[in-house]
Design a protein around this motif. Sequence first.
Motif, PDB file in Angstrom:
ATOM      1  N   ILE A  82      50.126 -58.474 -48.229  1.00 41.84           N
ATOM      2  CA  ILE A  82      50.679 -57.572 -47.206  1.00 41.84           C
ATOM      3  C   ILE A  82      49.739 -56.391 -47.001  1.00 41.84           C
ATOM      4  CG2 ILE A  82      52.557 -55.989 -46.664  1.00 41.84           C
ATOM      5  CD1 ILE A  82      53.436 -58.802 -46.321  1.00 41.84           C
ATOM      6  N   LEU A  83      49.247 -55.818 -48.086  1.00 35.49           N
ATOM      7  CA  LEU A  83      48.352 -54.662 -47.980  1.00 35.49           C
ATOM      8  C   LEU A  83      47.061 -55.022 -47.263  1.00 35.49           C
ATOM      9  CD1 LEU A  83      48.841 -53.009 -51.487  1.00 35.49           C
ATOM     10  CD2 LEU A  83      49.879 -52.358 -49.312  1.00 35.49           C
ATOM     11  N   ARG A  84      46.616 -56.249 -47.387  1.00 34.79           N
ATOM     12  CA  ARG A  84      45.414 -56.659 -46.665  1.00 34.79           C
ATOM     13  C   ARG A  84      45.666 -56.732 -45.151  1.00 34.79           C
ATOM     14  NH1 ARG A  84      43.563 -61.165 -51.158  1.00 34.79           N
ATOM     15  NH2 ARG A  84      42.476 -59.677 -52.522  1.00 34.79           N
ATOM     16  N   GLN A  85      46.914 -56.923 -44.773  1.00 40.26           N
ATOM     17  CA  GLN A  85      47.258 -56.925 -43.348  1.00 40.26           C
ATOM     18  C   GLN A  85      47.403 -55.510 -42.791  1.00 40.26           C
ATOM     19  OE1 GLN A  85      50.644 -59.504 -42.296  1.00 40.26           O
ATOM     20  NE2 GLN A  85      50.383 -60.505 -44.273  1.00 40.26           N
ATOM     21  N   PHE A  86      47.672 -54.526 -43.675  1.00 39.15           N
ATOM     22  CA  PHE A  86      47.951 -53.161 -43.237  1.00 39.15           C
ATOM     23  C   PHE A  86      47.045 -52.170 -43.988  1.00 39.15           C
ATOM     24  CE2 PHE A  86      51.833 -55.567 -42.539  1.00 39.15           C
ATOM     25  CZ  PHE A  86      52.221 -55.179 -41.263  1.00 39.15           C
ATOM     26  N   PRO A  87      45.758 -52.143 -43.691  1.00 38.51           N
ATOM     27  CA  PRO A  87      44.862 -51.199 -44.385  1.00 38.51           C
ATOM     28  C   PRO A  87      45.080 -49.774 -43.897  1.00 38.51           C
ATOM     29  CG  PRO A  87      43.679 -52.331 -42.647  1.00 38.51           C
ATOM     30  CD  PRO A  87      45.037 -52.985 -42.707  1.00 38.51           C
ATOM     31  N   PHE A  88      44.669 -48.819 -44.713  1.00 37.35           N
ATOM     32  CA  PHE A  88      44.720 -47.420 -44.315  1.00 37.35           C
ATOM     33  C   PHE A  88      43.650 -47.150 -43.257  1.00 37.35           C
ATOM     34  CE2 PHE A  88      46.982 -46.977 -48.293  1.00 37.35           C
ATOM     35  CZ  PHE A  88      47.881 -45.941 -48.034  1.00 37.35           C
ATOM     36  N   PRO A  89      43.983 -46.349 -42.239  1.00 38.39           N
ATOM     37  CA  PRO A  89      42.937 -45.940 -41.292  1.00 38.39           C
ATOM     38  C   PRO A  89      41.963 -45.003 -41.994  1.00 38.39           C
ATOM     39  CG  PRO A  89      44.960 -44.717 -40.874  1.00 38.39           C
ATOM     40  CD  PRO A  89      45.292 -45.753 -41.916  1.00 38.39           C
ATOM     41  N   VAL A 118      51.492 -43.577 -43.782  1.00 37.73           N
ATOM     42  CA  VAL A 118      50.810 -44.227 -42.662  1.00 37.73           C
ATOM     43  C   VAL A 118      50.848 -45.746 -42.827  1.00 37.73           C
ATOM     44  CG1 VAL A 118      48.545 -44.563 -41.581  1.00 37.73           C
ATOM     45  CG2 VAL A 118      49.335 -42.267 -42.128  1.00 37.73           C
ATOM     46  N   VAL A 119      50.831 -46.217 -44.065  1.00 35.96           N
ATOM     47  CA  VAL A 119      50.911 -47.656 -44.320  1.00 35.96           C
ATOM     48  C   VAL A 119      52.322 -48.077 -44.691  1.00 35.96           C
ATOM     49  CG1 VAL A 119      50.154 -49.518 -45.856  1.00 35.96           C
ATOM     50  CG2 VAL A 119      48.492 -47.921 -44.910  1.00 35.96           C
ATOM     51  N   TRP A 120      52.955 -47.356 -45.627  1.00 36.94           N
ATOM     52  CA  TRP A 120      54.280 -47.775 -46.116  1.00 36.94           C
ATOM     53  C   TRP A 120      55.289 -47.854 -44.965  1.00 36.94           C
ATOM     54  CZ3 TRP A 120      51.115 -48.902 -49.251  1.00 36.94           C
ATOM     55  CH2 TRP A 120      50.745 -48.285 -50.437  1.00 36.94           C
TER      56      TRP A 120
END
Length: 382
Positions: free
Chosen positions: A165-172, A184-186
């Motif tokens: 999941i984290l690989r789909q939603f990286p931090f800007p 920003v991600v959570w």
Amino acid sequence: MSYVTIFTAAYQRAATLPRLYASIQRQTSKHFEWIVVDDGSTDGTEALVRGWASEEQVFPIRYVRQPHGGKHRAHNRAVQMARYEAFFIVDSDDYLADDAIEKVEAWFSEIEYDNRFAGVSGLRAHFDEQIFGGNGGGRVIDATNIEREKYDLLDEKAEVYKTSILRQFPFPEFPGEDFVGEGVVWDVIAVAGYKLRWHPEVTQFCEYQADGLTRNRVERDRRNPLGSLAYLRIMRGFQAKATVQLAYVDWYSRGLGTSAIKNLLPEEGEMIHLVLEVLKNEIRNFVQTQRLRSLALYGMGHYGRSFSRFRDMWGVSVPYAMDRQPMESYDGLSVYLPEEEPEPHADGVLVLIKQYDPDLEAQLRASHRAVAWLADVLEASL
């Protein structure tokens, strides 16, 4: 059984890392790896962690060093490095309960192949074992990150996310900035519909350091305006954070059909300076481009003094201001009650409201028909 990746971002934490390392060595389960991303430390962190990694271990320690860029960049790198699906973020000044990994393994195995879930969470506690925030009434709760308030799960928790999941939603990542809030991600993961399974058991102990990110939040946000505003914009996108008081800032020029600036502020007064730091050059450029010579201030509350200090920088005069409550002056500016408001003679209008105010909107519409007012800016307060 689900193996775990423990991730720690370290910046100038040679003094606190041994405490975390000792707690990792005490784990009742050794089914994990420990990734330490050194964010450009100069205090001996590298020698310390490399020394531990060179020792014979029952769990692997993977150390990587990068130029100082912030925890969010370290997080993005560790997510790409992680070998296991359970990604446990443990700060360099925290330590783990002795059975933390054992608990995470058991919890994670329940949801690992359930596509409704992004991960699991335990509780965080101070070093004196006082729990941060609520504990969900002592129950196991399935909820998204933006539903936490109604389940008594506020404040920091010990989340373990799925690496996939984290690989789909990286931090800007913003050039020149070294911080982006975790929300920003959570919260984006939550808006996408993913839940966490929240457990009422402590897995992590923490203590805020004098030079830590949390204690120095205001200065941190000033240094990282784009990252801070990225989070504030996300907060605007959903209704779950009902108790978060937001203020709306917008700039209008007479006769224009669009607003030049649209941003958000949290409830704390000092954060007005964050927005001003972000917007000051944009405002100045806009004033110069539109050849504005004067502006009016409206609906300011006690923030008006901060705005009026920027008159010289903007290169405009501010002949008058209006507030919802009687006040004498803002740095010598005249203040008018709504019923005493003069006919507009300013080239532009700067508006700050604490929350949606239909009366103020109606008065501005009636008295400033020449000002392009965008109704979508005055949406209901969250």
